[in-house]
Design an enzyme around this catalytic site. Structure first.
Site, mmCIF file in Angstrom:
data_model
loop_
_atom_site.group_PDB
_atom_site.id
_atom_site.type_symbol
_atom_site.label_atom_id
_atom_site.label_comp_id
_atom_site.label_asym_id
_atom_site.label_seq_id
_atom_site.Cartn_x
_atom_site.Cartn_y
_atom_site.Cartn_z
ATOM 1 N N SER A 107 0.829 -1.205 0.000
ATOM 2 C CA SER A 107 0.000 0.000 0.000
ATOM 3 C C SER A 107 0.865 1.257 0.000
ATOM 4 O O SER A 107 1.614 1.499 -0.923
ATOM 5 C CB SER A 107 -0.963 -0.032 1.186
ATOM 6 N N ASP A 113 -5.659 2.241 -3.523
ATOM 7 C CA ASP A 113 -6.863 1.970 -2.735
ATOM 8 C C ASP A 113 -7.220 3.144 -1.820
ATOM 9 O O ASP A 113 -8.287 3.143 -1.208
ATOM 10 C CB ASP A 113 -6.745 0.667 -1.946
#
Length: 575
Positions: free
Chosen positions: A150, A309
């Site tokens: 991430s 995301d």
């Protein structure tokens, strides 16, 4: 662990390591007798926790490497075969971002799944995390794996697992998978097929571009107004991640031709050369985007993190200056927009977390919508949405957590920075058509529902010693919660480790004040940090300038934070 035991464990791991580079790394540490470093790598295994694994790249069981991923995938595969009777038919989706070692870790994942007789549906190129979550549902897969860390720094990587419902795993599957991993043989004995052999057996299936096309069509359907804008100027940054082509394509297909990518950050690059920490929340991370926006006189800046995301938003205030919105502000804007302007059929349902602002819940209840607060992490948001849909027939419309994670509707059962960027552009175009701005709309909401101000303070304590410091702080607040913070009485203490408010046990403590403020403490699930979340509510007087009310609220908040940090130092936090 004494040095003899440490040496034996490290040598056994080195001999079983299938990656020559990490095996050599261990050999060098053993030759130097670097016991402190070896202790850090071997005192514990990398915990299979927040939907999977995340850690620093390197050799040993407390690092991310090919040996760990082969054993993890073998455990996952064997657990799936126990729990999902048709897993050999449905298969598992495998995706990856563009980080260092992501390609190798994804290949190992697919190769081990194939050797276990489970078809691997593999994205051949780096893709956004929300596309993997979408593909799990689109293909009716038994599970999905995304290799990503991430927004962590370049030395990290991770392994995220989704169940067949498209959501990140929660109990009992996380603990079941962890137990299965613990029983797996050493990494060099884990069976795997080469990509060529797996393809020949039909157990490695490269996913076609049609999957991505279906995802883009689906997120285009999330728009509330859907008219686009020929004049709205948008700057977009991919933060050196994998969202660039996807976000720009979706925005342009949605009717936003004036999209300017930040050229220096548009292409995937696991080194993240223009930012030390590729998280839009970090100081300096948005500097290039800001400079680009000023150059082209953009109305809005949209930023994804490296696996796309998360979403950060900048908009212009009343004097024309760009301002970075907080995660809570974006969550309130999107949630209010979807609830008030979106489809009206059924009972709408929104979900936030216990560390996010209370404001969206207040708004939802005032509009007759269902609302839940769940534990931190989008796995809880998505699974709670599914529970209420199945039990009560509610219609999930929006979920968010303050750490820049949002999802609109049910295209993905995870946070989606690309889909959320599209809806935010839709919101900005709607504001423009009404003769206002994004921040003008936010002020309308605050005047109607109150001005909520919040802040977060994070403190990093790396390694095993750091983990002990974090445990000590949490234990001290549990054992001796303060009676007041800066003279404001503590009216309630919630220890979520005891399963407060019907939620699963979690290492979180919340202190609620008589004035209505609150502070929540928790260790990060993905980084060696302890996090403190603060929030206060201020009511605006009739006709009062927003800036005046905000200054008053921010002053109160600063005093609140200072008082709390003093209490934290009394309970063991290093100065």
């Amino acid at each position: 662990m004494d040095t003899t035991g440490l040496k034996e464990r490290a040598e056994a791991w080195r001999q079983a390591d299938p990656d020559p580079s990490t095996a050599a790394e261990l050999a060098a540490l053993l030759a130097k007798a670097d016991w402190a470093e070896l202790e850090d790598r071997f005192s514990q295994d990398l915990e299979f926790g927040t939907a999977g694994l995340r850690g620093v790249l390197g050799a040993g069981p407390n690092r991310m490497n090919r040996a760990v991923i082969r054993r993890t995938t073998a455990g996952l595969a064997r657990y799936l075969k126990e729990q999902v009777p048709d897993v050999a038919t449905r298969g598992v989706v495998v995706g990856r971002d563009a980080r260092n070692l992501s390609a190798e870790l994804a290949e190992d994942t697919a190769a081990v799944l194939a050797a276990e007789g489970i078809p691997a549906h593999v994205f051949p190129e780096p893709v956004p995390t929300p596309l993997v979550a979408f593909a799990a549902l689109h293909l009716n897969a038994a599970a999905a794996v995304m290799v990503t860390a991430s927004h962590n720094p370049p030395e990290y990587n991770g392994y995220k697992v989704y169940w067949g419902n498209g959501a990140q795993i929660i109990p009992p599957h996380d603990t079941g998978i962890a137990s299965a991993i613990a029983r797996v043989e050493p990494a060099n004995r884990v069976p795997l097929l080469t990509p060529a052999d797996a393809r020949a057996k039909g157990l490695w299936r490269d996913l076609p571009a049609a999957i991505g096309d279906a995802y883009v069509r689906a997120i285009l359907g999330l728009r509330v107004v859907g008219k686009g804008s020929e004049s709205l100027s948008i700057v977009y940054t991919a933060m050196h991640g994998v969202g660039g082509d996807w976000a720009v394509r979706a925005l342009r297909e949605a009717g936003f031709p004036r999209v300017t990518p930040v050229a220096e950050q548009q292409q995937p690059d696991g080194r993240f050369p223009t930012v030390r920490f590729p998280n839009p929340e970090e100081p300096g991370a948005m500097d290039l985007a800001t400079a680009t926006a000023e150059r082209v006189k953009a109305d809005v800046v949209l930023a994804n993190d490296p696996d796309a995301d998360r979403l950060a938003v900048m908009a212009r205030d009343a004097d024309g200056s760009l301002r970075l919105l907080t995660g809570n502000e974006v969550g309130v804007l999107l949630g209010h927009y979807v609830l008030t302007q979106g489809a009206k059929q059924g009972k709408p349902h929104v979900v936030t977390t216990i560390v996010s602002s209370a404001q969206l819940g207040d708004i939802a209840r005032s509009l007759g919508a269902a609302c839940d607060e769940v534990l931190t992490g989008f796995k809880w948001i998505a699974n709670r949405a599914l529970e209420r849909e199945q039990a009560e027939g509610t219609r999930f419309v929006f979920g968010y957590e303050e750490a820049l994670g949002y999802t609109v509707g049910t295209v993905t059962r995870d946070k989606d920075g690309v889909g959320s960027a599209l809806v935010m552009a839709d919101l900005a175009a709607w504001c423009q058509a009404r003769g206002t701005t994004v921040l003008g709309y936010l002020e309308e909401i605050q005047r109607a529902h109150g001005l909520y101000v919040g802040a977060q303070r994070n403190f990093t304590f790396p390694g095993a010693a750091g983990a002990q410091v974090i445990r000590g702080i949490m234990d001290a607040f549990r054992a001796s919660p303060p009676k007041d913070i800066g003279g404001d009485a503590v009216r309630a203490v919630s220890d979520y480790k005891k399963g407060e408010r019907g939620l699963p046990p979690s290492n979180v403590v919340a202190l609620e004040l008589e004035s209505g403020g609150r502070v929540t403490l928790r260790p990060s699930g993905t980084e060696p940090k302890i996090k403190y979340y603060f929030e206060l509510k201020e009511t605006l007087a009739d006709g009062e300038p927003l800036a005046q009310a905000r200054a008053r609220a921010e002053s109160r908040l600063a005093r609140f934070i200072d008082a709390f940090l003093g209490l934290a130092r009394e309970r063991g936090q290093p100065a």
